[in-house]
Design a protein around this motif. Structure first.
Motif, PDB file in Angstrom:
ATOM      1  N   LEU A   1       2.954  12.228 -21.609  1.00  0.00           N
ATOM      2  CA  LEU A   1       1.598  12.251 -21.056  1.00  0.00           C
ATOM      3  C   LEU A   1       0.851  10.971 -21.402  1.00  0.00           C
ATOM      4  CD1 LEU A   1      -0.711  13.742 -19.624  1.00  0.00           C
ATOM      5  CD2 LEU A   1      -1.269  14.824 -21.815  1.00  0.00           C
ATOM      6  N   ARG A   2       0.975  10.534 -22.640  1.00  0.00           N
ATOM      7  CA  ARG A   2       0.301   9.301 -23.083  1.00  0.00           C
ATOM      8  C   ARG A   2       0.768   8.098 -22.264  1.00  0.00           C
ATOM      9  NH1 ARG A   2       1.356   5.297 -26.991  1.00  0.00           N
ATOM     10  NH2 ARG A   2       3.359   6.282 -27.433  1.00  0.00           N
ATOM     11  N   ILE A   3       2.075   7.985 -22.078  1.00  0.00           N
ATOM     12  CA  ILE A   3       2.632   6.862 -21.320  1.00  0.00           C
ATOM     13  C   ILE A   3       2.210   6.922 -19.859  1.00  0.00           C
ATOM     14  CG2 ILE A   3       4.772   5.778 -20.533  1.00  0.00           C
ATOM     15  CD1 ILE A   3       4.145   5.360 -23.496  1.00  0.00           C
ATOM     16  N   THR A   4       2.215   8.127 -19.294  1.00  0.00           N
ATOM     17  CA  THR A   4       1.844   8.273 -17.881  1.00  0.00           C
ATOM     18  C   THR A   4       0.378   7.942 -17.650  1.00  0.00           C
ATOM     19  OG1 THR A   4       3.512  10.022 -17.667  1.00  0.00           O
ATOM     20  CG2 THR A   4       1.895   9.823 -15.902  1.00  0.00           C
ATOM     21  N   CYS A   5      -0.478   8.361 -18.577  1.00  0.00           N
ATOM     22  CA  CYS A   5      -1.902   8.016 -18.473  1.00  0.00           C
ATOM     23  C   CYS A   5      -2.098   6.506 -18.497  1.00  0.00           C
ATOM     24  CB  CYS A   5      -2.691   8.660 -19.616  1.00  0.00           C
ATOM     25  SG  CYS A   5      -2.954  10.440 -19.435  1.00  0.00           S
ATOM     26  N   LYS A   6      -1.341   5.833 -19.345  1.00  0.00           N
ATOM     27  CA  LYS A   6      -1.428   4.374 -19.409  1.00  0.00           C
ATOM     28  C   LYS A   6      -1.010   3.751 -18.084  1.00  0.00           C
ATOM     29  CE  LYS A   6      -0.658   3.484 -24.342  1.00  0.00           C
ATOM     30  NZ  LYS A   6       0.248   2.843 -25.330  1.00  0.00           N
ATOM     31  N   LYS A   7       0.111   4.222 -17.549  1.00  0.00           N
ATOM     32  CA  LYS A   7       0.622   3.655 -16.301  1.00  0.00           C
ATOM     33  C   LYS A   7      -0.371   3.858 -15.166  1.00  0.00           C
ATOM     34  CE  LYS A   7       5.573   3.968 -17.276  1.00  0.00           C
ATOM     35  NZ  LYS A   7       6.880   4.575 -16.877  1.00  0.00           N
ATOM     36  N   LEU A   8      -0.954   5.045 -15.092  1.00  0.00           N
ATOM     37  CA  LEU A   8      -1.906   5.312 -14.018  1.00  0.00           C
ATOM     38  C   LEU A   8      -3.155   4.446 -14.178  1.00  0.00           C
ATOM     39  CD1 LEU A   8      -2.804   6.847 -11.542  1.00  0.00           C
ATOM     40  CD2 LEU A   8      -3.560   8.725 -13.020  1.00  0.00           C
ATOM     41  N   ARG A   9      -3.609   4.273 -15.411  1.00  0.00           N
ATOM     42  CA  ARG A   9      -4.798   3.451 -15.634  1.00  0.00           C
ATOM     43  C   ARG A   9      -4.568   2.014 -15.175  1.00  0.00           C
ATOM     44  NH1 ARG A   9      -7.084   0.450 -19.861  1.00  0.00           N
ATOM     45  NH2 ARG A   9      -5.498   1.019 -21.383  1.00  0.00           N
ATOM     46  N   TYR A  10      -3.405   1.472 -15.472  1.00  0.00           N
ATOM     47  CA  TYR A  10      -3.134   0.096 -15.052  1.00  0.00           C
ATOM     48  C   TYR A  10      -2.904  -0.005 -13.545  1.00  0.00           C
ATOM     49  CZ  TYR A  10      -3.110  -1.544 -19.831  1.00  0.00           C
ATOM     50  OH  TYR A  10      -3.504  -1.881 -21.107  1.00  0.00           O
TER      51      TYR A  10
ATOM     52  N   GLN B   1       0.827  -1.208   0.000  1.00  0.00           N
ATOM     53  CA  GLN B   1       0.000   0.000   0.000  1.00  0.00           C
ATOM     54  C   GLN B   1       0.863   1.261   0.000  1.00  0.00           C
ATOM     55  OE1 GLN B   1      -3.568  -0.156  -0.150  1.00  0.00           O
ATOM     56  NE2 GLN B   1      -3.063   1.908  -0.859  1.00  0.00           N
ATOM     57  N   LYS B   2       1.928   1.243   0.776  1.00  0.00           N
ATOM     58  CA  LYS B   2       2.823   2.396   0.848  1.00  0.00           C
ATOM     59  C   LYS B   2       3.462   2.678  -0.503  1.00  0.00           C
ATOM     60  CE  LYS B   2       6.911   4.141   3.269  1.00  0.00           C
ATOM     61  NZ  LYS B   2       7.950   3.848   4.299  1.00  0.00           N
ATOM     62  N   ARG B   3       3.955   1.650  -1.123  1.00  0.00           N
ATOM     63  CA  ARG B   3       4.593   1.798  -2.436  1.00  0.00           C
ATOM     64  C   ARG B   3       3.562   2.207  -3.491  1.00  0.00           C
ATOM     65  NH1 ARG B   3       8.920   2.866  -5.628  1.00  0.00           N
ATOM     66  NH2 ARG B   3       8.752   1.722  -7.576  1.00  0.00           N
ATOM     67  N   TYR B   4       2.393   1.627  -3.429  1.00  0.00           N
ATOM     68  CA  TYR B   4       1.324   1.945  -4.381  1.00  0.00           C
ATOM     69  C   TYR B   4       0.959   3.427  -4.307  1.00  0.00           C
ATOM     70  CZ  TYR B   4      -3.231   1.853  -6.712  1.00  0.00           C
ATOM     71  OH  TYR B   4      -4.283   2.114  -7.554  1.00  0.00           O
ATOM     72  N   ASN B   5       0.742   3.928  -3.108  1.00  0.00           N
ATOM     73  CA  ASN B   5       0.366   5.333  -2.928  1.00  0.00           C
ATOM     74  C   ASN B   5       1.438   6.267  -3.472  1.00  0.00           C
ATOM     75  OD1 ASN B   5      -1.998   4.539  -1.667  1.00  0.00           O
ATOM     76  ND2 ASN B   5      -1.186   4.768   0.403  1.00  0.00           N
ATOM     77  N   LYS B   6       2.686   5.904  -3.274  1.00  0.00           N
ATOM     78  CA  LYS B   6       3.802   6.716  -3.756  1.00  0.00           C
ATOM     79  C   LYS B   6       3.805   6.796  -5.278  1.00  0.00           C
ATOM     80  CE  LYS B   6       8.858   7.021  -3.573  1.00  0.00           C
ATOM     81  NZ  LYS B   6      10.109   6.391  -3.036  1.00  0.00           N
ATOM     82  N   ILE B   7       3.580   5.658  -5.933  1.00  0.00           N
ATOM     83  CA  ILE B   7       3.592   5.612  -7.393  1.00  0.00           C
ATOM     84  C   ILE B   7       2.430   6.415  -7.970  1.00  0.00           C
ATOM     85  CG2 ILE B   7       3.348   4.111  -9.416  1.00  0.00           C
ATOM     86  CD1 ILE B   7       4.684   1.901  -7.753  1.00  0.00           C
ATOM     87  N   VAL B   8       1.234   6.199  -7.427  1.00  0.00           N
ATOM     88  CA  VAL B   8       0.048   6.897  -7.933  1.00  0.00           C
ATOM     89  C   VAL B   8       0.202   8.411  -7.770  1.00  0.00           C
ATOM     90  CG1 VAL B   8      -2.415   7.290  -7.555  1.00  0.00           C
ATOM     91  CG2 VAL B   8      -1.529   4.964  -7.636  1.00  0.00           C
ATOM     92  N   SER B   9       0.711   8.849  -6.639  1.00  0.00           N
ATOM     93  CA  SER B   9       0.918  10.285  -6.412  1.00  0.00           C
ATOM     94  C   SER B   9       1.893  10.862  -7.428  1.00  0.00           C
ATOM     95  CB  SER B   9       1.448  10.526  -4.993  1.00  0.00           C
ATOM     96  OG  SER B   9       0.499  10.141  -4.023  1.00  0.00           O
ATOM     97  N   ARG B  10       2.951  10.127  -7.718  1.00  0.00           N
ATOM     98  CA  ARG B  10       3.946  10.599  -8.685  1.00  0.00           C
ATOM     99  C   ARG B  10       3.350  10.690 -10.081  1.00  0.00           C
ATOM    100  NH1 ARG B  10       7.190   7.698 -11.885  1.00  0.00           N
ATOM    101  NH2 ARG B  10       6.833   5.800 -10.671  1.00  0.00           N
TER     102      ARG B  10
END
Length: 225
Positions: free
Chosen positions: A169-178, A135-144
Motif C-alpha cells: 500500500l505504501r509503495i502504491t500510494c507513492k507511485k500514484l502520487r508521482y 494518455q492511453k498508457r497513463y490512464n491504464k496505470i492510474v486505474s491499476r
C-alpha cells in the motif's frame, strides 16, 4: 516529453551532487528524482520500456534507488539507537550498522558513476511518441494503482500485522502520487489527492521504519543476562 526531459536532467544533476557529498539530503533528493523519472518512463510505449538506451538508464537508476533506500533505512535505525544510553550491545550494533552502510554506499557510488556520464540528449533523441499514446498508457496505470489501493486498504485497516499488504500500500500510494504530479498544475483535484496520499505515505512510512528497525535488531543475538 517535456516532463521526461526535465526528470532525466533532474536525476543527472542530483546524481552529481550525490557523488560529491552523499549525505541524508542528497540521498533523499536522488531517490525522489528517480521516482519521478520512473513515473514518466512508465507512461511510454512498450518499445521504449524494453531494451532501449532509456530503459537501461532507468534500470541503473532503480538499482541506485534500491541501494539508497537501504542506506536510508540504516540511517533511520542509527538515529533511533543514538537515543539510547551507550552499552556494549548497542555500541556493537551501531558499529555493525556503520560497516554495512559504508559497504552499501560504496556499491551505490559504483552504480552512480556511469549515470553521471550518460548523454541525456542522445537518449531523448531516440524517443518519439504521440500525446494519445501517452494518455492511453497513463490512464491504464492510474486505474491499476487506484484498484490496488482500494483492495489493499481494507486489509491493512482490519489487520495491523498484514505487513506485506502494508508495504504494498505504501509503495502504491507513492507511485500514484508521482503519477499525479505529471498532470498540469491547474488540476486542483490531482493536487488535493496528491496531498492526501502524501499524508498516508507519512503514516505508513513511520510504521515501515519501526518494522524495519525491529527486524534488523532481531537479527542480532540477544544480550546475555
Amino acid at each position: 516529453m517535456t516532463k521526461l526531459s526535465e526528470n532525466l536532467q533532474r536525476v543527472n544533476n542530483r546524481v552529481n551532487k550525490y557523488l560529491i557529498k552523499p549525505n541524508a539530503k542528497q540521498i533523499h533528493d536522488v531517490r525522489t528524482s528517480i521516482r519521478r523519472l520512473d513515473a514518466t518512463f512508465s507512461t511510454l510505449p512498450k518499445k521504449y520500456r524494453n531494451e532501449s538506451p532509456l530503459s537501461n538508464y532507468v534500470l541503473q537508476c532503480k538499482e541506485l534507488f534500491k541501494i539508497n533506500s537501504e542506506i536510508r533505512d540504516f540511517d533511520i535505525i542509527y538515529e533511533k539507537l543514538q537515543k539510547y544510553p551507550s552499552n556494549a550491545q548497542r555500541d556493537s550494533i551501531i558499529e555493525a550498522l556503520k560497516e554495512t552502510r559504508n559497504a552499501s554506499l560504496d556499491r551505490a557510488k559504483t552504480i552512480a558513476l556511469p549515470l553521471k556520464s550518460t548523454d541525456i540528449a542522445t537518449i531523448l533523441d531516440e524517443i518519439g511518441v504521440t500525446e494519445k499514446e501517452l494518455q492511453k498508457r497513463y490512464n491504464k496505470i492510474v486505474s491499476r494503482l487506484i484498484s490496488i489501493i482500494e483492495s489493499t486498504f481494507p486489509v491493512v485497516l482490519s489487520n495491523p500485522l498484514a505487513l506485506k499488504e502494508l508495504h504494498d500500500l505504501r509503495i502504491t500510494c507513492k507511485k500514484l502520487r508521482y503519477m499525479l504530479e505529471l498532470l498540469p498544475d491547474e488540476n486542483k483535484l490531482a493536487i488535493q489527492t496528491s496531498e492526501s496520499l502524501r499524508k498516508i505515505q507519512d503514516i505508513l512510512g513511520s510504521i515501515h521504519d519501526s518494522d524495519f528497525t525491529l527486524a534488523y535488531l532481531r537479527s542480532f543475538p540477544p544480550s546475555p543476562t
